[in-house]
Scaffold this active site. Structure first.
Site, PDB file in Angstrom:
ATOM      1  N   ARG A 115      -5.377   3.532 -14.602  1.00 46.59           N
ATOM      2  CA  ARG A 115      -4.649   2.514 -13.869  1.00 46.59           C
ATOM      3  C   ARG A 115      -5.595   1.369 -13.487  1.00 46.59           C
ATOM      4  O   ARG A 115      -6.790   1.603 -13.214  1.00 46.59           O
ATOM      5  CB  ARG A 115      -4.097   3.176 -12.601  1.00 46.59           C
ATOM      6  CG  ARG A 115      -3.247   2.317 -11.703  1.00 46.59           C
ATOM      7  CD  ARG A 115      -1.892   2.078 -12.271  1.00 46.59           C
ATOM      8  NE  ARG A 115      -0.948   1.614 -11.280  1.00 46.59           N
ATOM      9  CZ  ARG A 115       0.179   0.992 -11.595  1.00 46.59           C
ATOM     10  NH1 ARG A 115       0.498   0.753 -12.861  1.00 46.59           N
ATOM     11  NH2 ARG A 115       1.022   0.622 -10.660  1.00 46.59           N
ATOM     12  N   THR A 390       7.062  -1.861 -19.954  1.00 46.86           N
ATOM     13  CA  THR A 390       5.947  -0.934 -19.984  1.00 46.86           C
ATOM     14  C   THR A 390       6.178  -0.281 -21.334  1.00 46.86           C
ATOM     15  O   THR A 390       7.210  -0.520 -21.957  1.00 46.86           O
ATOM     16  CB  THR A 390       6.104   0.055 -18.817  1.00 46.86           C
ATOM     17  OG1 THR A 390       5.860  -0.666 -17.631  1.00 46.86           O
ATOM     18  CG2 THR A 390       5.196   1.254 -18.896  1.00 46.86           C
ATOM     19  N   SER A 461       2.196   3.623  -8.753  1.00 48.02           N
ATOM     20  CA  SER A 461       2.951   3.491 -10.002  1.00 48.02           C
ATOM     21  C   SER A 461       4.156   4.426  -9.991  1.00 48.02           C
ATOM     22  O   SER A 461       4.222   5.360  -9.191  1.00 48.02           O
ATOM     23  CB  SER A 461       2.029   3.870 -11.165  1.00 48.02           C
ATOM     24  OG  SER A 461       2.739   3.891 -12.378  1.00 48.02           O
ATOM     25  N   SER A 462       5.077   4.165 -10.904  1.00 49.61           N
ATOM     26  CA  SER A 462       6.173   5.110 -11.148  1.00 49.61           C
ATOM     27  C   SER A 462       6.053   5.757 -12.522  1.00 49.61           C
ATOM     28  O   SER A 462       6.917   6.543 -12.917  1.00 49.61           O
ATOM     29  CB  SER A 462       7.524   4.382 -11.087  1.00 49.61           C
ATOM     30  OG  SER A 462       7.720   3.831  -9.824  1.00 49.61           O
ATOM     31  N   GLY A 483       9.891   0.691 -14.665  1.00 45.43           N
ATOM     32  CA  GLY A 483       9.560   0.506 -13.247  1.00 45.43           C
ATOM     33  C   GLY A 483      10.119   1.651 -12.415  1.00 45.43           C
ATOM     34  O   GLY A 483       9.928   2.828 -12.730  1.00 45.43           O
TER      35      GLY A 483
HETATM   36  O1  DON Z   1       3.359   1.339 -12.790  1.00 53.68           O
HETATM   37  C1  DON Z   1       4.537   1.070 -12.619  1.00 53.68           C
HETATM   38  O2  DON Z   1       5.334   1.841 -12.106  1.00 53.68           O
HETATM   39  C2  DON Z   1       5.064  -0.270 -13.089  1.00 53.68           C
HETATM   40  N1  DON Z   1       3.982  -1.219 -13.187  1.00 53.68           N
HETATM   41  C3  DON Z   1       5.757  -0.053 -14.397  1.00 53.68           C
HETATM   42  C4  DON Z   1       6.367  -1.315 -14.918  1.00 53.68           C
HETATM   43  C5  DON Z   1       7.422  -1.049 -15.905  1.00 53.68           C
HETATM   44  O3  DON Z   1       7.791   0.057 -16.190  1.00 53.68           O
HETATM   45  C6  DON Z   1       8.017  -2.267 -16.485  1.00 53.68           C
HETATM   46  N2  DON Z   1       9.013  -1.927 -17.429  1.00 53.68           N
HETATM   47  N3  DON Z   1      10.151  -1.837 -17.232  1.00 53.68           N
END
Ligand code: DON
Length: 590
Positions: A115, A390, A461-462, A483
């Site tokens: 991360r 992501t 984070s998720s 997210g």
């Molecule tokens: O780490 C996290 O949870 C977010 N930065 C993830 C972002 C993400 O999944 C974007 N896509 N939809």
């Protein structure tokens, strides 16, 4: 949480051997140096078995398949795939972001945290104005939104520990795709076109990526020569090819141009961290998932356990019926309340992880679930925004080793800043911190003290790369972007497969829905599809829910499933541009 089993002797020896290139005497050497293992005849052999890949685009799937067919293991394939995605999937594949790997290699179950971290110059209130109000967009667009990238260090560390093919060989497909170009797919071009206005006049995004739109139309190749040279530097020297020398110089120069915070000291100090994965029993499975600084593993386990604790209420309730959606919403709002209060970087705050997933605690929480009405909970700021940016891939090699890798730039194309001369985008992961208690981030979720900004700290984070094992064998490899919808989506997919008996493909394709505490009545569902039938809509409306189609599609699940008979299937979310491969592959055993 159980500790992973570590056979450090094997790995120390193996790394040494790789350096000395004396694999011919592998068996003898290990027999002399590692007596516990001397009797294990499998060490110097190869195994042939079925391998599977579920990846978010075809270039990534092909890279993984090629490595596995040449005898590489799941980690080798993951390294090659992640670098390819940094070229062909620029909205999320990255060198300038970070992520997590959950893996099973032999008997070892491990989690690699790469991360991003807040730069040394970051401060708690850095995104607030003089009046203490959040500065709109400050944690999302431009140089100051970037955390110190972790991806290259993470892939280098995974390879150092488990890789069996040469690092240079694994980077070759990415270098070629960057240098020779690739024909962008329509969905990528649409993503670029949608993002151009967000970064216009603010970053150099258009200069580098706008041509993708024309190349997609013309069916011609999009080339990234600067990125190819950056990849070559990384191929030549590994992690130092990114965190020091010319690439580091280009990053710090870019920071000076745009008032960003990442310094040479930040780059030199970055370290990925091996953590104990969250390992716990659920039914007859061992769940192996993401620990803090992800909220994902804890949240997923909370949801799975609470569902079982309310098994009577779920019995015979049809998939995506009003009652089903309501019960899941009741469970997930409690998960989000815990997330906002307790979760953050475990190196900075005490996360009560064991308590949060304990039977006693969850029994109490599950008992609060109301079957007949929406529970009122203390106000938490509403809002839900999504973009599919992501990315995740799942790999199973021919000897049953598995890698679930999720990595990200956070928002689509990150902060929109390309490191000039180096050709890669930087993340806007700083937005995953709680910029101010109670103020929602890009995903509409709020946080408090546990997730406030501090230099060197990892933002919550998720991301939830997850393995399910039964009797020590991999039964599922799963993960997704999305997210705050990541763990609710993974939960639904697992339940679709195991409780509703859907095939892996149907489980992934089914309409997903999401509720994240407040507003208490808001349920969003997949943009592609309707949620249940007419009775679902009327039932949820009678309960007082406001059901909306998400303005963006959420989730791009990549799943590999092994059923109780050993039958392997794989599915790529039809919402994305992913693809799967299943084939026989020979893997060198450790
Ligand atoms: O780490 C996290 O949870 C977010 N930065 C993830 C972002 C993400 O999944 C974007 N896509 N939809």
């Amino acid at each position: 949480m159980a500790l992973p089993v570590v056979h450090s002797c094997v790995h120390t020896m193996r790394n040494l051997l790789q350096k000395l290139r004396v694999q011919l005497i592998l068996g003898v050497f290990l027999a002399l140096s590692c007596p516990v293992l001397a009797a294990a005849p499998a060490l110097a052999r190869t195994a042939i078995g079925t391998a599977a890949v579920a990846a978010p685009d075809r270039y990534a799937a092909l890279a993984a398949e090629t490595v596995l067919r040449r005898g590489g293991n799941a980690v080798d394939a993951a390294v090659a795939t992640a670098f390819v995605l940094a070229v062909t999937f620029p909205e999320a594949g990255n060198l300038g972001g970070g992520g997590f790997i959950t893996l099973k290699m032999g008997e070892e179950l491990r989690f690699l945290d790469f991360r991003e971290v807040a730069p040394l110059a970051a401060t708690r209130d850095m995104y607030l104005d003089a009046k203490g109000q959040p500065i709109v967009g400050a944690s999302l667009v431009g140089h100051r939104a970037a955390g110190v990238p972790g991806t290259v260090a993470g892939l280098w560390e995974a390879h150092r520990r488990y890789g069996s093919r040469s690092w240079r060989e694994l980077l070759q497909p990415a270098i070629e795709l960057a240098r020779e170009g690739f024909v962008p797919e329509r969905k990528l071009a649409e993503g670029v076109a949608d993002s151009l206005p967000d970064f216009a006049e603010k970053t150099n995004f258009a200069r580098y990526f706008a041509p993708i739109v024309e190349h997609a139309k013309a069916g011609s190749r999009f080339r990234q020569p600067e990125l190819a040279r950056t990849l070559q530097r990384i191929a030549a020297t590994g992690s130092p090819g990114f965190y020091s020398g010319h690439t580091a110089k280009l990053i710090t120069e870019e920071m000076s141009r745009g008032g960003g915070l990442i310094s040479a000291a930040d780059l030199a100090a970055y370290r990925p961290i091996w953590r104990d994965p969250l390992i716990t029993r659920w039914r007859d499975y061992t769940v192996v998932s993401a620990p803090p600084p992800s909220s994902g593993g804890i949240a997923l386990v909370q949801m799975l356990r609470m569902k079982d604790l309310r098994a009577d209420d779920f019995r015979d309730v049809p998939h995506n019926s009003a009652k089903y959606v309501h019960l899941v919403a009741e469970i997930s709002k409690r998960v989000f309340a815990d997330r906002a209060e307790y979760l953050g970087d475990p190196d900075f705050v005490d996360v009560p992880a064991a308590r949060l997933i304990s039977e006693d605690y969850l029994r109490r929480r599950a008992a609060e679930v109301r079957t007949d009405a929406i529970s009122a909970l203390p106000a938490v700021k509403p809002g839900l925004a999504e973009s599919p940016n992501t990315t995740h891939f799942s790999i199973l090699d021919g000897s049953g080793n598995a890698v679930a890798l999720t990595y990200t730039l956070n928002g689509g194309f990150g902060n929109g800043v390309v490191v000039a001369g180096a050709g890669f985008l930087l993340n806007n992961e700083m937005d995953d911190f709680s910029t101010k208690p109670g103020v929602p981030n890009l995903f509409g979720v709020v946080g408090g003290k546990a997730n406030e900004i501090a230099h060197g700290k990892r933002m919550l984070s998720s991301m939830t790369p997850t393995l399910l094992l039964a009797d020590g064998h991999v039964r599922m490899v799963i993960g997704t972007p999305g997210g705050s919808t990541i763990f609710t989506g993974i939960f639904q997919t697992i339940v679709n497969r195991l409780d509703f008996g859907m095939s892996a493909a149907d489980a992934v394709a089914a309409t997903r829905f999401h509720h994240q505490l407040l507003p208490p009545n808001l349920i969003v569902h997949s943009r592609c599809c309707t949620l249940g039938d007419a009775a679902t809509a009327s039932g949820l409306s009678a309960l007082g829910y406001d059901v909306r189609r998400s303005p963006w599609e959420f989730g791009d699940i990549q799943i590999i499933d092994v059923d109780a008979n050993g039958q392997i299937s794989a599915a790529a979310d039809p919402r994305g541009r992913g693809t799967t491969r299943i084939f026989e592959a020979r893997t060198r055993l450790h």
